[in-house]
Design a protein around this motif. Sequence first.
Motif, short mmCIF file in Angstrom:
data_model
loop_
_atom_site.label_atom_id
_atom_site.label_comp_id
_atom_site.label_asym_id
_atom_site.label_seq_id
_atom_site.Cartn_x
_atom_site.Cartn_y
_atom_site.Cartn_z
N TYR A 1 -5.61 14.39 14.88
CA TYR A 1 -6.38 15.15 13.90
C TYR A 1 -7.19 16.24 14.60
N GLY A 2 -7.84 15.83 15.70
CA GLY A 2 -8.71 16.76 16.41
C GLY A 2 -7.97 18.00 16.86
N ALA A 3 -6.78 17.81 17.38
CA ALA A 3 -6.01 18.93 17.92
C ALA A 3 -5.60 19.89 16.80
N TRP A 4 -5.06 19.31 15.70
CA TRP A 4 -4.64 20.18 14.58
C TRP A 4 -5.84 20.94 14.03
N HIS A 5 -6.97 20.26 13.95
CA HIS A 5 -8.15 20.92 13.41
C HIS A 5 -8.62 22.05 14.32
N HIS A 6 -8.54 21.78 15.62
CA HIS A 6 -8.97 22.79 16.58
C HIS A 6 -8.13 24.06 16.43
N ARG A 7 -6.85 23.85 16.20
CA ARG A 7 -5.96 24.99 16.06
C ARG A 7 -6.34 25.81 14.82
#
Lengths: 704, 594
Positions: free
Chosen positions: A104-110
């Motif tokens: 989740y964190g990675a997709w959100h960061h993008r």
Amino acid sequence: MHGQPRKPLNPDDDAASIAKAAKLRNLQSQLLHNHHNKIYTKEALEISWKLLELNPEIYTGWNYRKLAVEHNLQAKTDPESIKSIVDEELKLVETALSRNYKSYGAWHHRKWILNKGFSSFDHEFRLLNKFQKADSRNFHAWNYRRFVTAMKNIPEKEELQYTTDMINSNFSNYSAWHNRSVILSNLLKRKAEGFTSKENVLAEEYDLVHQAVFVDPDDQSGWFYHLWLLEQTVTPDAPMLVSSWPIHDSDMIVSFKSNLDETLLSTSTRYCSESGTFPLILYFNQPVEGVSSSTVTVNFMFCKEDLLWRPLSTTNSKKSHAWVTHLKFPDKEDNSSKVYPVEVRLGHSQGIISSSGSHYNFPSRFAFKVTLQCVELEAAEGGSGMKMLDWGDGSFQICEDLPLDLSPILSLDQLKISRNHEPTALHFLIETITTEIALFRELLLEIKCCKIGKLTLARLLIAHDAIMTYNTPVEYKKVNTEEVLELFTDLMKLDPTHSSYYKDEHSLVLMEKVISNRKSMSKHCFFYGGSSSSNLCNSVCLRLNKLSLSKIGSFEHLLWVQMLDLSHNELHSIEGLEAMQLLSSLNLGYNRFSSFTALEPLRSLQTLKVLDISYNEIGVHSIDTTRYLCSSPLSHTVEDNCDFDEYARDDVKIADTWEAVMFFKGLQLRQLNMTGNAISDDNFRILLLKLLPKLKWLDGKGVH
Amino acid sequence: MKETSRPSKKPNTLFFSVSATVEGGFHFLVLKEISLKSEEEESMAEDFSFPSIDPINFDLAVVGTGLPESIIAASSSSIGKTVLHLDPNSFYGGHFSSFSLHEFTSFLQSQQQQPNEEEVKDSNSSLDTNYTEIELKSQCLYSDIEITSNASSEDLEPSRKFCLDLSGPRVLFCADSVVNLMLKSGANHHVEFKSIDASFIYSEDGNLFTVPDSRSAIFKDRSLGLLEKNQLMRFFKLVQAHFGLNESTLDQEKKRISDEDLESPFIEFLTKQMLPAKIKAIILYAIAMIDYDQESPEQCKNLVKTKDGVEKLALYHSSVGRFTNALGALLYPIYGQGELPQAFCRTAAVKGALYVLRMPVRSLLFDKESRHYKGLKLASGQAVFSDQLVMGPSFIVPSPPVLSPHTDLQQEISQGSILRDINGQVARAVCITRGSIKSNISNMLVVFPPRSLLPEQVTAVRVLQLGSNLSVCPTNLFLLYVSALCDDATQGKKSLHAAINALLKCSMSKNRETSSLFPNESEVVTPTLLWSAMYIQQLTKVLEDPISSCPMPDGNLGYTNILESTEKLFQKIYPGEEFMPEAKAPENVDEQES
């Protein structure tokens, strides 16, 4: 991607994972140090990179990088350095995602980075294709796809085609079906080109989803989409008034009492008022908001100021099926037996809105007459004239000649409501549901034990009956009830894990069967008559006991009920009962209520005097799971000013009884039976007496 | 990498071996060389002289380079046997070859002539008196050859751009044993494949319907009703559960088809599952690829058992989606099926087998005392010796002249030839067309179930259309391979003609339909027949043979049965040895064929 069992770790992996954990701990402490000291140097960023590459689930790491980006972007103005900062983040996300594509964190960061607007989206589809190829159902990727298509203004039709392609290659794809439903909803709402006819679009969608559910009925993804389609088909766009109290064309006799403790029990056309008011209830086919004196006009000669309408709902939401207001009579009215007409009009101006945003737009009116009557009862001699209400069978006599005015269902003609559906739309609706019913009957002939097929058929049959009821001019007899009941009975046996859901659905249908038609309802209507009570006091009691109901519904037919016996059922919830504003006596004994939370709807019944909740399971379970199941846990509506300490005692802990305090505080009960519940002990009885000062009988015994 | 040509003065003889140390990447250009020289070669046949072979002792001699022989050679050299692999032809593959248009015509015609050109050789002119010499003859597999051309020769140019299979239509199933064998042996490095894009079934009303052969194909299908789709998918699941192909492994035993059902005729089992006739036909003929009409058991030569039927279905299903870049269940080798025997020959050569083409074998040598096979006498006059002998299906040992006290041997041999069971015939046709049967689809299979064309058509007719993207024909042209089992030539050819006509006719109407649907595609070319060759191939099955003889191309669509017999043969000559051991250090044996 799916259905792959985890392999147990072998000892070599063990050593490796210990080493990895040590490395992670080391990196993490360095990261936290940098984070706390706001160090955003190249070296510091390198550490967070390594950490996130190893474990993309560390949210602090992503947040730290966001701060770092904000910090570093401030210092830069030339496009080159901005681009390098942004690209670095995009690269990190990609690396992290290749490690865990469900982070989740990675997709959100993008998303966060791209939302800054420094980077083009051209690269994003390549990334998406990579992830959607690896796992076509990955909902993170699908979420992200929606984000990217919205940012890039990709036409929705193109995306619709994409879902078609994905479904064609493997229709077992919840995400693809879901995206399809999202896109179609938007297109239909906008009435985009080629999507102006909801009927045509839905017909095509039915055809597509039939292929999926027939080819592989065991695959649930298609069924979910079918459920969505059915909802789109049967949910009427505009809200509609389906019931009221008092009903159209009725002659109400409202009796006043002066200083009498005894409640005068009433029939459906006779109402005893204590406070000089009587309620006016509107019941809609779906939850609405915006019922007010400006959207509903009430013509009543004593009604001078604006009426205050209140939604009947246990949640704090402003939407409800049922709305109530109170009509007030002049304090001193000598003109007994004078008839006053009341007229209610609504739909002439906009403002009553359903949750889907549709307005109530069928001008409609209903009218009734009120006769005021001042009742002179023999003066009560202290308290001795009062009788405890006895729920025993002996107190009831079957109503052989049910008063004709007991016809609580509003007919649309009476309401002067134009048809809810356009004729073509109605035709489509009936035809679609009929075709669907025929199709699934056929499927069930082939596969006798297709659970979801049975459930769908049951839903379709219910929908069919509902449509016919509201759209045929003559009284429609629900032809499918028996079949539906049988389907749910079958399902309870076939699918024990979900039997309580089927049981609830079964109960709702059964209940509707019992009360929606005059003949069957009359079998459940009894006169309550204690031996000494006068004819005037005779009251009709609806007895729905011993039907093994686990849930109740059809409240639009029950607005008139003042005395209700639901004992000896399997009820665990009475959601919606708050609409029955006239209720004064209620028997919920011998059911499965496990907490006061489940009884919350009773808190909005201001006239409730007699309550029996004996032999339930209140207090049995130390953890109240109802709180998680109910749409409106009691705790949400706790008033701020509630003073629990008032009820605290040395030997009673507030923590154990706060729910009871909350529940009983607002009630004006005269008679309560709580025997046979785990919570019920001497201490609790003392608490109850304190909470309910007007209580005269507790657990079958007189108080004092 | 080193190619060691033997010292030889004969430039036309293709003769080489490769040292065992040769690694992958070795290029094998023999076939090219032949085709360049083929015309020249014919004229030089007279003064043709043969190389001498050294050494002369081998573990195994293989005569003929058909697919089974090549597999035996590859497998035997893989287990360390010394192998001499000979072929009288100038090309590889025998009856499994692919030819250019001219070569194809001349090969077919040469096959027809052969029975007349019996050379009388003096079998007693043996130099070595220790051996009894028995002459080796070749039999002709083809008859009733009929070649028609409706086109000017320019239309069919260049001839070299064609790769016409001798035993088509034939494809590989992605999950079949031959594909596995290729992956295991490393032979896959020598061939490239493309998938067959679609398969169709012909209905009696003259339409072609896509075969709903997989879950997504059933989903997309527009010709089946919803309930039919449900029934078909349920049957697929039943079969998958029987073979444990489903994800859920719970109650595996319960889901198995009962033994009683497995032994019953497949058609009865399908009927028991309440499948409608349309679906039964799809399963039987378009997925299980059964030949004979199963619906009329009294006339059916081969009533397929449930056990075999479901196995074929399972093969088909595990083929769909095995390779991510293959669309359906079927594969076809680029440059034609002749690539397959060559691939195995290369594998054998890498392992040290010695290859000599254009080397006819004159006779077999038997020990006079023990009456055991000892060696071969070659056309060059040279004798080579081997412990074992494997021969291609076109070679036969005729009944030897009555002589000497060696009756046992003769009996054995004559018995051997008696035990060759003539098992019917297969009618084959190769057509060259301009324009595809279906617009936008170039490589496709069409199945005509029994009696769909003619009331007397007792076997299914299969048609394989291949396009230029498989490098088997020039651009815009297509090859149609047609085959059907038959009892006699007339019957077989009648079915083939009917199928070809039906295809040309129904594609015309179909294309008109699609063009009206898609007005942009108004330039749909209706296929026209330019050239065709039709012939009948004998189907002979070797039952018991003292001299190991390889199976011939059968009437099936795939290679599975051929490979099965080949493996049996290998086990017979090398009992207990592993058939095609896994290639060592397989370079990147990814299952990715494009």
